[in-house]
Design a protein around this motif. Structure first.
Motif, PDB file in Angstrom:
ATOM      1  N   PRO A 158       4.296  -8.663   1.056  1.00 29.16           N
ATOM      2  CA  PRO A 158       4.167  -7.755   2.201  1.00 29.16           C
ATOM      3  C   PRO A 158       4.527  -6.305   1.874  1.00 29.16           C
ATOM      4  N   GLU A 159       5.583  -6.105   1.101  1.00 24.49           N
ATOM      5  CA  GLU A 159       5.961  -4.743   0.725  1.00 24.49           C
ATOM      6  C   GLU A 159       4.947  -4.156  -0.258  1.00 24.49           C
ATOM      7  N   CYS A 160       4.476  -4.972  -1.186  1.00 28.34           N
ATOM      8  CA  CYS A 160       3.462  -4.520  -2.133  1.00 28.34           C
ATOM      9  C   CYS A 160       2.191  -4.117  -1.396  1.00 28.34           C
ATOM     10  N   ARG A 161       1.808  -4.899  -0.414  1.00 25.76           N
ATOM     11  CA  ARG A 161       0.617  -4.607   0.391  1.00 25.76           C
ATOM     12  C   ARG A 161       0.748  -3.247   1.078  1.00 25.76           C
ATOM     13  N   LYS A 162       1.917  -2.945   1.590  1.00 26.13           N
ATOM     14  CA  LYS A 162       2.118  -1.642   2.242  1.00 26.13           C
ATOM     15  C   LYS A 162       1.826  -0.492   1.286  1.00 26.13           C
ATOM     16  N   GLY A 163       2.299  -0.626   0.048  1.00 23.73           N
ATOM     17  CA  GLY A 163       2.058   0.416  -0.938  1.00 23.73           C
ATOM     18  C   GLY A 163       0.590   0.558  -1.277  1.00 23.73           C
ATOM     19  N   ILE A 164      -0.110  -0.572  -1.344  1.00 18.19           N
ATOM     20  CA  ILE A 164      -1.539  -0.551  -1.635  1.00 18.19           C
ATOM     21  C   ILE A 164      -2.283   0.163  -0.507  1.00 18.19           C
ATOM     22  N   GLU A 165      -1.935  -0.177   0.719  1.00 18.79           N
ATOM     23  CA  GLU A 165      -2.598   0.443   1.873  1.00 18.79           C
ATOM     24  C   GLU A 165      -2.283   1.933   1.957  1.00 18.79           C
ATOM     25  N   ALA A 166      -1.047   2.292   1.619  1.00 22.78           N
ATOM     26  CA  ALA A 166      -0.659   3.706   1.665  1.00 22.78           C
ATOM     27  C   ALA A 166      -1.470   4.541   0.680  1.00 22.78           C
ATOM     28  N   ALA A 167      -1.961   3.902  -0.377  1.00 21.93           N
ATOM     29  CA  ALA A 167      -2.757   4.616  -1.382  1.00 21.93           C
ATOM     30  C   ALA A 167      -4.222   4.748  -0.979  1.00 21.93           C
ATOM     31  N   GLY A 168      -4.598   4.122   0.143  1.00 20.71           N
ATOM     32  CA  GLY A 168      -5.958   4.293   0.627  1.00 20.71           C
ATOM     33  C   GLY A 168      -6.837   3.061   0.548  1.00 20.71           C
ATOM     34  N   VAL A 169      -6.294   1.941   0.063  1.00 13.90           N
ATOM     35  CA  VAL A 169      -7.043   0.681   0.028  1.00 13.90           C
ATOM     36  C   VAL A 169      -6.917   0.018   1.402  1.00 13.90           C
ATOM     37  N   LYS A 170      -8.008  -0.537   1.886  1.00  8.06           N
ATOM     38  CA  LYS A 170      -7.962  -1.272   3.140  1.00  8.06           C
ATOM     39  C   LYS A 170      -7.859  -2.763   2.833  1.00  8.06           C
ATOM     40  N   VAL A 171      -6.775  -3.399   3.256  1.00  6.84           N
ATOM     41  CA  VAL A 171      -6.598  -4.838   3.077  1.00  6.84           C
ATOM     42  C   VAL A 171      -7.221  -5.538   4.284  1.00  6.84           C
ATOM     43  N   VAL A 172      -8.210  -6.381   4.031  1.00  3.93           N
ATOM     44  CA  VAL A 172      -8.981  -6.983   5.119  1.00  3.93           C
ATOM     45  C   VAL A 172      -9.018  -8.499   4.956  1.00  3.93           C
TER      46      VAL A 172
END
Length: 230
Positions: A200-214
């Motif tokens: 969950p924390e890793c996902r936040k960082g990925i999304e903050a960089a502009g990737v959309k997790v879907v």
């Protein structure tokens, strides 16, 4: 890229060594992603690429190649062979995905006939390369797989990323796809993490960089399904 939609699918490292029950670096529940990825491979992507870790036996990421070091718990400083001033710390792993071994092969359940090409990474023994695009060094870069060029040659606008593992190679694949200017989606059902509790924390960082997790039911995936009725 406004108005255009030329999507590509990148299936990251869906290899035997990353999958239970026998993989030397098996990602928990890693094999569970295969049905989702097979479904995605049936959809109308303009380019479908699988990547493979394809390591020489003396690869720097193997704890066995460092005296007194243990996989998972220890790290190593990796030095740019062309610029000793540039370094980074990297986690050490069990021996995995050695070139030409059964563990390095794509899982047989993957519908390989649906793939347009397979790109190998991690082939330089001196450099850890989580991303299927290139290594982390910049001054100068040591390895470039040609993935970005392949996407551009196919005039890709949107990149969908799945595979193993979510918190390592999939993560860096998605981050570099954004860096290269592609609209990027990480399809969450199509990946699993090495460290599930930290996802969950890793996902936040990925999304903050502009990737959309879907998810598979998200509009970004339904857009693909609508073209085929799947």
């Amino acid at each position: 890229m406004s108005g255009q939609f030329r999507p590509a699918l990148i299936v990251v490292d869906l290899q035997e060594d990353f999958c239970p029950p026998n993989g030397s670096l098996a990602v928990p529940s890693g094999r569970d992603v295969i049905p989702v990825i097979s479904t995605l491979l049936s959809l109308p992507f303009v380019l479908k690429i699988a990547t493979r870790d394809w390591h020489p036996p003396d690869h720097v990421s193997f704890a066995a190649n460092h005296a007194g070091k243990q996989p998972y718990t220890d790290a190593v400083t990796i030095v740019n062979p062309h610029n000793p001033a540039e370094t980074y710390e990297s986690r050490l792993w069990p021996v995995h995905c050695v070139q030409g071994t059964p563990g390095a092969e794509l899982v047989p359940e993957l519908p390989a006939a649906s793939l347009d090409r397979v790109i190998d990474k991690g082939t330089d023994p001196r450099v850890e390369m989580y991303s299927p695009f290139y290594d982390p060094f910049v001054a100068p870069r040591v390895c470039d797989s040609g993935l970005a060029a392949a996407l551009r040659d196919a005039r890709v606008t949107h990149v969908y990323v799945v595979g193993l593992a979510a918190d390592y190679c999939v993560r860096y694949a998605a981050l570099d796809a954004v860096r290269e200017g592609f609209e990027t989606y990480l399809v969450e059902e199509g990946t699993r993490a090495v460290d599930a509790a930290g996802w969950p924390e890793c996902r936040k960082g990925i999304e903050a960089a502009g990737v959309k997790v879907v998810g598979m039911e998200a509009p970004e995936v339904q857009r693909l399904r609508a073209a085929t009725g799947v």
